[in-house]
Design a protein around this motif. Structure first.
Motif, mmCIF file in Angstrom:
data_model
loop_
_atom_site.group_PDB
_atom_site.id
_atom_site.type_symbol
_atom_site.label_atom_id
_atom_site.label_comp_id
_atom_site.label_asym_id
_atom_site.label_seq_id
_atom_site.Cartn_x
_atom_site.Cartn_y
_atom_site.Cartn_z
ATOM 1 N N VAL A 32 0.815 -1.213 0.000
ATOM 2 C CA VAL A 32 0.000 0.000 0.000
ATOM 3 C C VAL A 32 0.852 1.268 0.000
ATOM 4 O O VAL A 32 0.440 2.313 -0.536
ATOM 5 N N GLU A 33 2.066 1.198 0.532
ATOM 6 C CA GLU A 33 2.935 2.366 0.576
ATOM 7 C C GLU A 33 3.330 2.835 -0.826
ATOM 8 O O GLU A 33 3.656 4.000 -1.034
ATOM 9 N N LYS A 34 3.248 1.928 -1.800
ATOM 10 C CA LYS A 34 3.626 2.280 -3.171
ATOM 11 C C LYS A 34 2.498 2.987 -3.921
ATOM 12 O O LYS A 34 2.716 3.544 -4.998
ATOM 13 N N LEU A 35 1.302 2.960 -3.375
ATOM 14 C CA LEU A 35 0.142 3.554 -4.037
ATOM 15 C C LEU A 35 -0.016 5.017 -3.633
ATOM 16 O O LEU A 35 0.425 5.417 -2.551
ATOM 17 N N PRO A 36 -0.657 5.840 -4.465
ATOM 18 C CA PRO A 36 -0.939 7.221 -4.043
ATOM 19 C C PRO A 36 -1.781 7.204 -2.768
ATOM 20 O O PRO A 36 -2.724 6.410 -2.664
ATOM 21 N N VAL A 37 -1.449 8.045 -1.810
ATOM 22 C CA VAL A 37 -2.210 8.044 -0.561
ATOM 23 C C VAL A 37 -3.618 8.584 -0.817
ATOM 24 O O VAL A 37 -4.612 7.951 -0.457
ATOM 25 N N PRO A 82 1.320 3.994 5.362
ATOM 26 C CA PRO A 82 2.103 4.601 6.449
ATOM 27 C C PRO A 82 2.355 6.086 6.230
ATOM 28 O O PRO A 82 2.844 6.770 7.129
ATOM 29 N N ASN A 83 1.976 6.583 5.039
ATOM 30 C CA ASN A 83 2.126 8.005 4.730
ATOM 31 C C ASN A 83 0.792 8.758 4.824
ATOM 32 O O ASN A 83 0.674 9.877 4.323
ATOM 33 N N LYS A 428 2.050 11.444 -2.526
ATOM 34 C CA LYS A 428 3.121 10.883 -1.690
ATOM 35 C C LYS A 428 2.749 10.849 -0.218
ATOM 36 O O LYS A 428 3.131 9.918 0.503
ATOM 37 N N ILE A 429 2.048 11.881 0.260
ATOM 38 C CA ILE A 429 1.531 11.895 1.625
ATOM 39 C C ILE A 429 0.157 12.550 1.590
ATOM 40 O O ILE A 429 -0.229 13.144 0.574
ATOM 41 N N ASN A 455 8.963 7.339 7.563
ATOM 42 C CA ASN A 455 7.805 7.948 6.907
ATOM 43 C C ASN A 455 7.585 9.380 7.376
ATOM 44 O O ASN A 455 7.288 10.276 6.582
ATOM 45 N N VAL A 456 7.761 9.598 8.669
ATOM 46 C CA VAL A 456 7.568 10.933 9.234
ATOM 47 C C VAL A 456 8.664 11.879 8.753
ATOM 48 O O VAL A 456 8.404 13.038 8.398
ATOM 49 N N LEU A 457 9.900 11.379 8.706
ATOM 50 C CA LEU A 457 11.023 12.189 8.231
ATOM 51 C C LEU A 457 10.852 12.561 6.764
ATOM 52 O O LEU A 457 11.066 13.719 6.368
ATOM 53 N N GLN A 458 10.433 11.592 5.943
ATOM 54 C CA GLN A 458 10.210 11.870 4.526
ATOM 55 C C GLN A 458 9.080 12.883 4.339
ATOM 56 O O GLN A 458 9.149 13.740 3.447
ATOM 57 N N ALA A 459 8.057 12.788 5.173
ATOM 58 C CA ALA A 459 6.952 13.752 5.096
ATOM 59 C C ALA A 459 7.441 15.158 5.406
ATOM 60 O O ALA A 459 7.095 16.120 4.718
#
Length: 470
Positions: A32-37, A82-83, A428-429, A455-459
């Motif tokens: 699911v992380e690879k899909l658009p949020v 997770p995003n 992405k998020i 995930n939080v850092l990337q956001a």
């Protein structure tokens, strides 16, 4: 002799597609992380791909599953990513999914104890467990005057409490007044409408610098209403408001409610789960004064929607408010008075076996496992808040008490709205915004089952890059 037509799926087919369905869900959650949020489709895109009429003859499950991948998945906003940092957590788990599956497979109707004793008694028992797990007031236990029940949502819980409160007064409904804060969830206002109250009879009480309800403003409003010949009857406080995660001062509000004989309801929808950890039980200080309370395991306790735990101090008041016994529901067990019929604790008659998934989650993770995720999410949110404070471009709107960070770019509403729109359209998020002090404010809600520090850092890095680009 004409052969009987059987349209049912055979046991062999059910097993085959059942296994494939579990495999599909497992693959979806792994990827699911690879899909658009946030879904990237336009309005009407999904319906345009669907046939205009229902099939005359049944189709193969292979065809149905093909459409899941090609039509349905692109139209999903992926809440289990997770995003996903929007609205509130909706973390599910494998035990919860399996409990939901088993409930569907059993197909029982739990409106009365007699219609499936296990459905009622397991629910009562698990709700009693949670009183201990969150260290809630003991009078919420079924062994005392109160008890707990699973509602579909906090909206239904606040409505049921409001109806029970309404039934405790003899005043004309046009004279009844309800109170909540300007930051409370919109379900309180909706509940008042459903319960027959005029919108003019709901008072939205001002909040302090932390967006928590002001007891002095409440007291003044109540006294003004009484002087005008009105009857205060219902007060809804919040432990963790939607916009800012504010914690209303329950001890002071509860004392005022007792002084004026007002039903005191406390909504802990998302944040109540934090009380699994002893160090966060301060959020419930004063809850012993409440007549009713709810929190949502389907938000931050790894349990799939729908599952709201609703408690009352005095179950008799609730049952008397909602119980109607037509001839066709009468039975020996109910008339004995020795059982609970949860149909009398909710708006609808029918009810699903929701306690199974909650039972599965608690037994699989244990108190220790659930505490681990609460602590991890709060730690991530507090770390994110520190990043915001250390960046001269951004500011916190309020210090986050738990796992929701409200922040904004110092450049004003336009750039904040642009940041939200750009982030969400990227896929992405996913963030949502609110308005605090009339300023557009970004909300970073951390609590998904698989969200990690990365995930939080990337956001945060994406937020900063988007700010630079605008």
């Amino acid at each position: 002799m004409e052969e009987k037509q059987n349209y049912h799926m055979s046991s062999a087919e059910f097993r085959q597609w059942g296994y494939k369905t579990i495999d599909w869900i497992a693959d979806y959650l792994e990827n699911v992380e690879k899909l658009p949020v946030l879904s990237q489709v336009e309005p009407g895109d999904i319906r345009a791909k669907l046939p205009k009429t229902a099939p005359q003859q049944g189709e193969s499950f292979a065809e149905i599953f093909k459409d899941i991948d090609e039509i349905i998945v692109p139209g999903l906003t992926n809440w289990q990513s997770p995003n996903f940092f929007a609205f509130f957590p909706t973390g599910i788990s494998a035990p919860s999914i399996l409990g939901e599956l088993l409930s569907a497979g059993l197909g029982i109707q739990g409106m009365l104890w007699a219609t499936s004793p296990a459905c009622t008694e397991l629910e009562t028992h698990v709700l009693d467990w949670l009183v201990d797990m969150l260290e809630l007031p003991s009078h919420f236990k079924s062994s005392e005057t109160g008890g707990g029940v699973i509602q579909d949502s906090a909206s239904s819980a606040s409505l049921v409490a409001l109806v029970a409160a309404r039934e405790q007064t003899t005043a004309d409904i046009s004279k009844l007044v309800a109170y909540t804060s300007t930051q409370a969830h919109s379900s309180i206002e909706k509940g008042c409408k459903i319960a027959g109250l005029s919108s003019d009879n709901l008072r939205l009480i001002e909040v302090d610098a932390n967006y928590a309800m002001r007891p002095d403003a409440l007291q003044q409003c109540i006294e003004t209403d009484i002087a005008a010949g009105l009857t205060p009857f219902y007060l809804a406080a919040t432990v963790g408001t939607t916009s800012s995660n504010a914690i209303d001062p329950l001890p002071e509000l509860g004392a005022i409610a007792q002084k004026y004989n007002i039903w005191f309801h406390v909504d802990g929808a998302m944040s109540g789960t934090a009380a699994l950890c002893p160090e966060y039980r301060w959020i419930h200080q004063g809850l012993e004064l409440a007549d009713s309370y709810c929190f949502n395991p389907h938000k931050w306790m790894l349990t799939s929607f729908d599952c709201t735990c609703f408690y009352v101090r005095d179950r008799t008041k609730l049952i008397q408010s909602l119980s109607i016994v037509p001839e066709y529901l009468k039975n020996q067990a109910s008339e004995s008075g020795a059982v609970i019929d949860y149909r009398d604790w909710q708006i609808p008659l029918g009810r699903r076996f929701r306690s199974l998934k909650l039972w599965f989650v608690i037994r699989h993770y244990g108190i220790e496992g659930l505490q681990h995720y609460v602590r991890k999410h709060i730690a991530l949110a507090q770390e994110f808040a520190e990043w915001v404070k250390s960046d001269p471009r951004f500011e916190l709107a309020v210090n986050p008490p738990l796992n929701l960070v409200c922040f904004r770019h110092k450049g004003g509403d336009r750039i904040n709205q642009t940041i939200v729109n750009s982030l969400n359209s990227s896929g992405k998020i996913y963030l949502t915004s609110t308005k605090l002090d009339q300023k557009v404010t970004l909300r970073m809600s951390i609590g998904q089952a698989t969200t990690e520090k990365l995930n939080v850092l990337q956001a945060w890095e994406l937020i900063c890059q988007t700010a630079d680009a605008n």
